[in-house]
Design an enzyme around this catalytic site. Sequence first.
Site, PDB file in Angstrom:
ATOM      1  N   LYS A   1       0.276   7.123  -3.728  1.00 49.81           N
ATOM      2  CA  LYS A   1      -0.682   6.667  -4.739  1.00 49.81           C
ATOM      3  C   LYS A   1      -1.288   7.865  -5.450  1.00 49.81           C
ATOM      4  O   LYS A   1      -1.363   8.955  -4.885  1.00 49.81           O
ATOM      5  CB  LYS A   1      -1.778   5.837  -4.064  1.00 49.81           C
ATOM      6  CG  LYS A   1      -2.646   5.060  -5.045  1.00 49.81           C
ATOM      7  CD  LYS A   1      -3.537   4.050  -4.348  1.00 49.81           C
ATOM      8  CE  LYS A   1      -4.346   3.283  -5.385  1.00 49.81           C
ATOM      9  NZ  LYS A   1      -5.192   2.253  -4.804  1.00 49.81           N
TER      10      LYS A   1
ATOM     11  N   HIS B   1       0.806   3.160  -9.466  1.00 47.06           N
ATOM     12  CA  HIS B   1       0.300   4.324  -8.724  1.00 47.06           C
ATOM     13  C   HIS B   1       0.638   5.670  -9.332  1.00 47.06           C
ATOM     14  O   HIS B   1       0.705   6.676  -8.626  1.00 47.06           O
ATOM     15  CB  HIS B   1       0.831   4.282  -7.281  1.00 47.06           C
ATOM     16  CG  HIS B   1       0.129   3.257  -6.445  1.00 47.06           C
ATOM     17  ND1 HIS B   1       0.227   3.209  -5.088  1.00 47.06           N
ATOM     18  CD2 HIS B   1      -0.689   2.237  -6.788  1.00 47.06           C
ATOM     19  CE1 HIS B   1      -0.479   2.204  -4.616  1.00 47.06           C
ATOM     20  NE2 HIS B   1      -1.045   1.591  -5.632  1.00 47.06           N
TER      21      HIS B   1
ATOM     22  N   ASP C   1      -3.371  -3.160 -10.342  1.00 47.06           N
ATOM     23  CA  ASP C   1      -2.907  -4.403  -9.730  1.00 47.06           C
ATOM     24  C   ASP C   1      -3.074  -5.659 -10.576  1.00 47.06           C
ATOM     25  O   ASP C   1      -3.472  -6.703 -10.075  1.00 47.06           O
ATOM     26  CB  ASP C   1      -3.628  -4.601  -8.389  1.00 47.06           C
ATOM     27  CG  ASP C   1      -3.390  -3.440  -7.437  1.00 47.06           C
ATOM     28  OD1 ASP C   1      -2.256  -3.283  -6.985  1.00 47.06           O
ATOM     29  OD2 ASP C   1      -4.338  -2.673  -7.174  1.00 47.06           O
TER      30      ASP C   1
ATOM     31  N   ASP D   1       5.017   2.140  -6.139  1.00 44.77           N
ATOM     32  CA  ASP D   1       4.164   1.095  -6.710  1.00 44.77           C
ATOM     33  C   ASP D   1       3.984   1.406  -8.189  1.00 44.77           C
ATOM     34  O   ASP D   1       3.557   2.509  -8.549  1.00 44.77           O
ATOM     35  CB  ASP D   1       2.815   1.075  -5.972  1.00 44.77           C
ATOM     36  CG  ASP D   1       1.902  -0.051  -6.424  1.00 44.77           C
ATOM     37  OD1 ASP D   1       1.728  -0.229  -7.638  1.00 44.77           O
ATOM     38  OD2 ASP D   1       1.336  -0.752  -5.552  1.00 44.77           O
TER      39      ASP D   1
ATOM     40  N   ASP E   1      -7.305  -0.140 -13.040  1.00 39.28           N
ATOM     41  CA  ASP E   1      -6.734  -1.041 -12.048  1.00 39.28           C
ATOM     42  C   ASP E   1      -5.224  -0.899 -11.989  1.00 39.28           C
ATOM     43  O   ASP E   1      -4.558  -0.800 -13.007  1.00 39.28           O
ATOM     44  CB  ASP E   1      -7.083  -2.486 -12.412  1.00 39.28           C
ATOM     45  CG  ASP E   1      -6.476  -3.462 -11.424  1.00 39.28           C
ATOM     46  OD1 ASP E   1      -6.613  -3.228 -10.211  1.00 39.28           O
ATOM     47  OD2 ASP E   1      -5.843  -4.441 -11.849  1.00 39.28           O
TER      48      ASP E   1
ATOM     49  N   HIS F   1       6.748  -1.831  -5.268  1.00 37.44           N
ATOM     50  CA  HIS F   1       5.612  -2.720  -5.425  1.00 37.44           C
ATOM     51  C   HIS F   1       5.497  -2.950  -6.920  1.00 37.44           C
ATOM     52  O   HIS F   1       5.011  -2.086  -7.651  1.00 37.44           O
ATOM     53  CB  HIS F   1       4.324  -2.098  -4.870  1.00 37.44           C
ATOM     54  CG  HIS F   1       4.126  -2.387  -3.426  1.00 37.44           C
ATOM     55  ND1 HIS F   1       2.994  -2.050  -2.735  1.00 37.44           N
ATOM     56  CD2 HIS F   1       4.932  -3.039  -2.531  1.00 37.44           C
ATOM     57  CE1 HIS F   1       3.102  -2.459  -1.475  1.00 37.44           C
ATOM     58  NE2 HIS F   1       4.263  -3.046  -1.331  1.00 37.44           N
TER      59      HIS F   1
ATOM     60  N   TRP G   1       0.731   2.142   3.876  1.00 32.99           N
ATOM     61  CA  TRP G   1      -0.090   2.712   2.802  1.00 32.99           C
ATOM     62  C   TRP G   1      -1.476   3.011   3.373  1.00 32.99           C
ATOM     63  O   TRP G   1      -2.038   2.196   4.102  1.00 32.99           O
ATOM     64  CB  TRP G   1      -0.236   1.760   1.606  1.00 32.99           C
ATOM     65  CG  TRP G   1      -1.239   2.308   0.640  1.00 32.99           C
ATOM     66  CD1 TRP G   1      -1.066   3.354  -0.209  1.00 32.99           C
ATOM     67  CD2 TRP G   1      -2.609   1.887   0.484  1.00 32.99           C
ATOM     68  NE1 TRP G   1      -2.246   3.614  -0.888  1.00 32.99           N
ATOM     69  CE2 TRP G   1      -3.203   2.725  -0.482  1.00 32.99           C
ATOM     70  CE3 TRP G   1      -3.384   0.888   1.074  1.00 32.99           C
ATOM     71  CZ2 TRP G   1      -4.534   2.604  -0.876  1.00 32.99           C
ATOM     72  CZ3 TRP G   1      -4.713   0.760   0.683  1.00 32.99           C
ATOM     73  CH2 TRP G   1      -5.272   1.611  -0.292  1.00 32.99           C
TER      74      TRP G   1
ATOM     75  N   ASP H   1       2.852  -6.596  -5.905  1.00 35.54           N
ATOM     76  CA  ASP H   1       1.542  -6.140  -5.452  1.00 35.54           C
ATOM     77  C   ASP H   1       0.534  -6.231  -6.594  1.00 35.54           C
ATOM     78  O   ASP H   1       0.406  -5.306  -7.387  1.00 35.54           O
ATOM     79  CB  ASP H   1       1.626  -4.700  -4.924  1.00 35.54           C
ATOM     80  CG  ASP H   1       0.313  -4.258  -4.276  1.00 35.54           C
ATOM     81  OD1 ASP H   1      -0.581  -5.109  -4.125  1.00 35.54           O
ATOM     82  OD2 ASP H   1       0.184  -3.069  -3.933  1.00 35.54           O
TER      83      ASP H   1
ATOM     84  N   GLU I   1       4.188   4.502   1.256  1.00 35.99           N
ATOM     85  CA  GLU I   1       3.785   4.261  -0.135  1.00 35.99           C
ATOM     86  C   GLU I   1       2.784   5.300  -0.639  1.00 35.99           C
ATOM     87  O   GLU I   1       1.726   5.505  -0.047  1.00 35.99           O
ATOM     88  CB  GLU I   1       3.161   2.864  -0.246  1.00 35.99           C
ATOM     89  CG  GLU I   1       2.687   2.517  -1.661  1.00 35.99           C
ATOM     90  CD  GLU I   1       2.048   1.140  -1.762  1.00 35.99           C
ATOM     91  OE1 GLU I   1       1.903   0.448  -0.732  1.00 35.99           O
ATOM     92  OE2 GLU I   1       1.686   0.756  -2.891  1.00 35.99           O
TER      93      GLU I   1
HETATM   94  C1  RNT Z   1      -2.964   0.006  -2.640  1.00 34.77           C
HETATM   95  C2  RNT Z   1      -1.520  -0.207  -2.379  1.00 34.77           C
HETATM   96  C3  RNT Z   1      -1.198  -1.195  -1.310  1.00 34.77           C
HETATM   97  C4  RNT Z   1      -2.110  -2.395  -1.336  1.00 34.77           C
HETATM   98  C5  RNT Z   1      -1.725  -3.462  -0.353  1.00 34.77           C
HETATM   99  C6  RNT Z   1      -2.787  -4.500  -0.223  1.00 34.77           C
HETATM  100  O1  RNT Z   1      -3.204   0.739  -3.747  1.00 34.77           O
HETATM  101  O2  RNT Z   1      -0.868  -0.565  -3.559  1.00 34.77           O
HETATM  102  O3  RNT Z   1       0.134  -1.552  -1.375  1.00 34.77           O
HETATM  103  O4  RNT Z   1      -2.179  -2.958  -2.608  1.00 34.77           O
HETATM  104  O5  RNT Z   1      -1.396  -2.889   0.825  1.00 34.77           O
HETATM  105 ZN    ZN Z   2       1.168  -1.210  -3.459  1.00 38.81          ZN
END
Ligand code: RNT
Ligand code: ZN
Length: 428
Positions: free
Chosen positions: A237, A271, A305, A268, A303, A295, A194, A335, A235
């Site tokens: 985003k 994302h 996460d 993810d 956010d 993820h 990523w 994640d 990955e």
């Molecule tokens: C970031 C990505 C990635 C990170 C990690 C720490 O937006 O989701 O996966 O969260 O690599």
């Molecule tokens: Zn991620």
Amino acid sequence: MAHSPYKQPSTKQIEDAYALAKERYAALGVDADNAINILSTIPISLHCWQGDDVGGFEDPERGLSGGIMATGNYRGKARSIAELRADLDRAYSLIPGDHRLNLHAIYLDTDQKVARNEIQPEHFAGWVEWAKAGNHGIDFNPTLFSHPLADDGFTLASYDAGIRQFWIEHCIACREIGAYFGKELGTPSITNVWIPDGFKDTPVDRGTPRLLLKESLDKVFEKPLDPAHNRDAVESKLFGLGAESYTVGSHEFYLGYAVANQKILCLDAGHFHPTETISDKISAVLTFLDEILLHVSRGVRWDSDHVVTLSDDLRAITEEIVRGGYIGRVHIGLDFFDASINRIAAWSIGTRNALRGLLLGLLEPHDHLRELERNGDYTARLALLEELKGLPFGAVWDYHCLRQEVPVGIAYLNEIRGYEESVLSKRG
Ligand code: RNT
Ligand code: ZN
């Protein structure tokens, strides 16, 4: 702060409740024993970075960059690899089943200063030893952030050939380390790339950075590695903090790259556009790829996460994995990073929820539901799906935890509080 411990139900209560639950599921043609047997075989990859707010141990002075952020100041974050491992051990002991570790390159285990493009398997030998003792597979991630050569916001897609080359070398080194984990631990490592690359404001050239990224990735993946040891993932985003207008590695970019080069695509959950969910993407992507990586995360406002809860979004993902027969083709990683609550609790809550979501998927009468759908009986499909929500799945989960010898119900919080009192509160 003394808390009276939560009481765990007695073994008899748990077994009796399970016996009743089992009958209720059996009446719909669902074998609850079979469901928990399958659940026991599904590994979740716990992300090391929840334990120290994505700091890593490469350079204690260095702050987190790359458009991601951990907010909060809860006491007791891990200050060393030894502390992080102890905390992880604690979390695993509260989660039913055998699970993996998702490691980032900045968690290298050495006293020496090693440049990122020079990291070697030997710098991760400590993790292998630890993983062997705890029966964990390891997945890996090159770290293309929190570094002076990433401070301009571009890494593999930089217009600067020297910067690109540095990060290409880092990613190549990481694939070798992934292969080392796979070889040592007898289970392939998923090495997931990523990058944070993007623009805060509207660019006039959206194309060139993507061509550069493609060129860089081709170099990173040039050397074939045995898939029994290492498998590559990429990955995508939508946007990051400070890169709100344009992200080089968008979903379309990596979907194209993964399909063209048969790489694992990492989806993810945080994302994508807020009304877009990854659950619907799983079957679409698996039409063209053998495997994907998830993820599992939870987006809230800006956010991506937050700690995973047993939300409709999570259930849609886990149910899809089971309904589609995709267990084994979908690698499940977590994640999220929340620094405002006990970090071991964050791991335990998020992982237990991912497993609870899978269990809900496993406790559905799939053949029957599919038959209703094929016969056009959408009335019964809807009625049954809604009725399933009221079935005693909690009794099945409790029994699973009992069998796997982890705390049942909220009792796991007693352990976390005890550990916070005796260990975490003593950290500076
Ligand atoms: C970031 C990505 C990635 C990170 C990690 C720490 O937006 O989701 O996966 O969260 O690599
Ligand atoms: Zn991620």
